[in-house]
Write an enzyme that holds these catalytic residues in place. Structure first.
Site, PDB file in Angstrom:
ATOM      1  N   ASP A 351       0.823  -1.203   0.000  1.00  0.00           N
ATOM      2  CA  ASP A 351       0.000   0.000   0.000  1.00  0.00           C
ATOM      3  C   ASP A 351       0.866   1.266   0.000  1.00  0.00           C
ATOM      4  OD1 ASP A 351      -2.696   1.202   0.386  1.00  0.00           O
ATOM      5  OD2 ASP A 351      -1.880   1.829   2.313  1.00  0.00           O
ATOM      6  N   GLU A 380       1.780   0.268  -4.940  1.00  0.00           N
ATOM      7  CA  GLU A 380       0.753   1.228  -5.335  1.00  0.00           C
ATOM      8  C   GLU A 380       1.356   2.627  -5.465  1.00  0.00           C
ATOM      9  OE1 GLU A 380      -3.490   3.058  -3.696  1.00  0.00           O
ATOM     10  OE2 GLU A 380      -1.822   2.642  -2.330  1.00  0.00           O
TER      11      GLU A 380
END
Length: 637
Positions: A351, A380
């Site tokens: 993330d 990400e």
């Protein structure tokens, strides 16, 4: 032995910790397993035969920093130990011999005037060698799931005593709805039957936060499965059964931040464990990141902006972890490896990739990939600028010589170009031309085939909503995603035309319940009961492409050739040896005839081509008549 000189400033009490841990009065030598002891030990176990022989243990217990550790186990060397600034932490640096046999390692803790304590630490046998763990790649299609909203396999765990957020409320988009690990496990047959080959659930670790914790990104224990999702054993069983069904399990991890209710927040190990820690301990306002991710690449960026980007908290409820602290950096790396080994993962999704210290990220990715050379990690980077996305992919030339060791990044630039191109009017520079030109940016990437490509995800409006609830455009988008040189990802429910058109941007609605995942649901996406004809047709459409894609080496690793779109038609081909797959995107509302002479270099003249969606066969000669807008996929197979 080395010591951290700074002192922890909080006056935390141990009342709650003593109750939870079950610490009893000292008396004599205490001999306990690491998982049962009043002393918390993390990682809770390790494995013999790891490539990296070094292991750092974090021990947490009352005034444990005042104890002197000793290990006499053959094959295990205690190289050094480090008391925390809080007296309740002790870090041990171990070296494990390559020939170490699995078993219990006894750690003796001595303190003058106090009884010795002993902890048994387990060294386990590895299930398989690191190189045998194969990560996801372009032969896979990933099914992204928000577990709380997918299926409720065990209603009894919907509410767990002692947790800050109690109960479920399916009428509230931001409350917990009760989906769990068992719900995913029960429907692996459906996922595999659709033709997916990997699953990516959003985080399943404990999020013991007061509210809105269903999403999983505010982790409060990095080694514990959230009991409302199930148990560690349930997670392990999910992974095993997924593998039996040909599905890789990808774990969503977070090294940038934790949840404000994380157990260590009331007694932090060092004065620099989190960023802006002094403000937090004094109850002062928290500094939030500026979200200016370009500072990672910008040669002109002000240092103040760089610091605020990296060290600012993502949101006030998520403390920003300081990976400059060497103990925390090692803790996070070992935590990731522990989960890979425990679950036998097929990948990690990391993330908010650009937010932590980027040198730490390089070390984190390198150590994982050294341990598992055939593994894969996707980071990400939510940017529509391909220059920024390419920066994070390993192998791309960089002005600052940064090496990321990251094989896969998320292709937000092509996602935006796809939606914009499908919804825009066809003019000289817009529409399908925009998609064509965005794909042409692949010259900048080190490995386009390793980019993760998608139409939507858990943080974006549903694809069907983005495309104005047009079935034809949604099918065109999915066909393009599944045939380009990429690793495709599909968000759960896309196959049923799930949407959030009533409230664009509403994350709770974007993560709506999958129909049929709860007892009593009137509509069931797993069985087809109660679905509209449109929903069934979309489900069948996607299943046909996915099943075809599974057996198409040309799509997995073939060469790509595409032609400048003309008259609302875009043609892209993938070829490998005797197989050629041709994607035709047609935006014309009425019938259109496409002369095939322009596409002669495909080498298909006179060949029979099977259109996989309709099942019809055409001879690739003269012209191609397309009666309706949508996607057509032809193959020489």
């Amino acid at each position: 032995m080395s010591r951290e000189s700074s002192k922890h400033k909080s006056n935390v009490t141990f009342g709650l910790l003593l109750l939870i841990a079950g610490i009893t009065a000292l008396g004599g030598v205490r001999h306990m397993n690491a998982q049962e002891t009043a002393i918390r030990v993390e990682p809770p176990n390790w494995w013999a035969g790891m490539r990296n022989p070094r292991l750092q243990l974090m021990l947490y217990g009352k005034e444990i920093a005042n104890y002197t550790p000793e290990i006499k186990e053959e094959g295990v060397a205690l190289d050094s130990w480090h008391p925390g600034a809080s007296a309740n932490y002790l870090f041990l640096d171990l070296s494990l011999d390559p020939g170490l046999e699995p078993g219990e390692v006894e750690i003796n803790l001595a303190r003058r005037g106090f009884p010795d304590q002993e902890v048994s630490y387990e060294i386990r046998t590895r299930q398989r060698a690191g190189e045998d763990l194969v990560g996801f790649d372009a032969s896979d299609v990933i099914y992204l799931i928000t577990p709380d909203r997918f299926a409720n396999g065990i209603p009894e765990n919907d509410s767990v005593s002692g947790m800050r957020e109690q109960g479920t409320d399916r009428s509230d988009d931001y409350a917990r709805h009760g989906g769990d690990l068992e719900g995913i496990r029960q429907h692996l047959e459906y996922i595999a039957g659709m033709g997916f080959t990997a699953i990516w659930p959003t985080p399943l670790l404990t999020n013991d936060m007061p509210r809105t914790s269903y999403h999983g990104y505010a982790i409060t224990d990095f080694y514990q499965v959230d009991p409302r999702f199930g148990t560690l054993q349930a997670y392990i069983e999910l992974s095993k059964e997924a593998r039996r069904k040909g599905l890789k399990l990808i774990m969503d991890q977070v090294v940038n931040h934790c949840g404000l209710s994380h157990w260590w927040m009331e007694d932090l190990p060092f004065s620099d464990w989190i960023n802006y820690q002094e403000n937090h301990e004094k109850g002062q306002p928290i500094t939030v990141t500026n979200h200016r991710r370009t500072v990672n690449q910008d040669p002109y960026a002000a240092e103040a902006d760089r610091i605020l980007m990296e060290k600012g908290w993502f949101v006030p409820s998520m403390p920003d972890l300081n990976q400059d602290n060497p103990f925390l950096a090692t803790y996070l790396i070992q935590n990731s490896i522990w989960w890979v080994e425990t679950l036998q993962l097929g990948g990690i999704r990391q993330d908010t990739y650009p937010y932590p210290d980027k040198d730490f990220l390089a070390r984190w990715a390198r150590e994982i990939m050294e341990e598992y050379p055939n593994f894969n990690i996707v980071g990400e980077e939510w940017s529509t600028n391909p220059l920024l996305v390419a920066y994070w992919q390993d192998g791309a030339p960089k002005r600052d010589s940064y090496r990321s060791y990251l094989r896969t990044t998320m292709d937000f630039p092509l996602q935006k170009a796809l939606v914009d191109g499908l919804t825009a009017q066809e003019t000289w520079g817009t529409g399908l031309i925009g998609i064509y030109e965005a794909l042409a940016n692949d010259f900048h990437y080190a490995s386009p085939r390793n980019l993760l490509f998608f139409g939507d995800n858990h943080d974006m409006d549903r694809l069907y909503t983005q495309l104005g609830e047009s079935v034809a455009l949604t099918q065109m988008a999915l066909a393009f995603i599944l045939t380009t040189p990429r690793i495709p990802q599909v968000y759960y429910g896309t196959e049923l035309l799930m949407e959030n058109s009533a409230k664009p941007g509403d994350h709770g609605l974007i993560r709506s319940d999958f129909p049929g995942g709860w007892e009593g649901d009137l509509r069931n996406g797993f069985t087809g009961a109660g679905l509209t004809s449109q929903e069934k047709e979309m489900q069948l459409f996607l299943r046909k492409i996915l099943k075809f894609r599974q057996r198409s080496p040309a799509i997995h690793k073939g060469e790509t050739l595409h032609f400048v779109p003309e008259d609302g038609v875009y043609i892209l081909a993938r070829s490998l040896k005797n197989e050629t797959v041709v994607l035709v995107l047609n935006k014309n509302e009425g019938p259109v005839t496409v002369p095939l002479s322009r596409y002669a270099e495909l080498g298909l003249s006179g060949k029979p081509m099977n259109e996989i969606l309709s099942g019809k066969t055409v001879i690739w000669s003269g012209s191609l008549t397309l009666k309706e807008p949508g996607a057509y996929i032809y193959t020489t197979e």
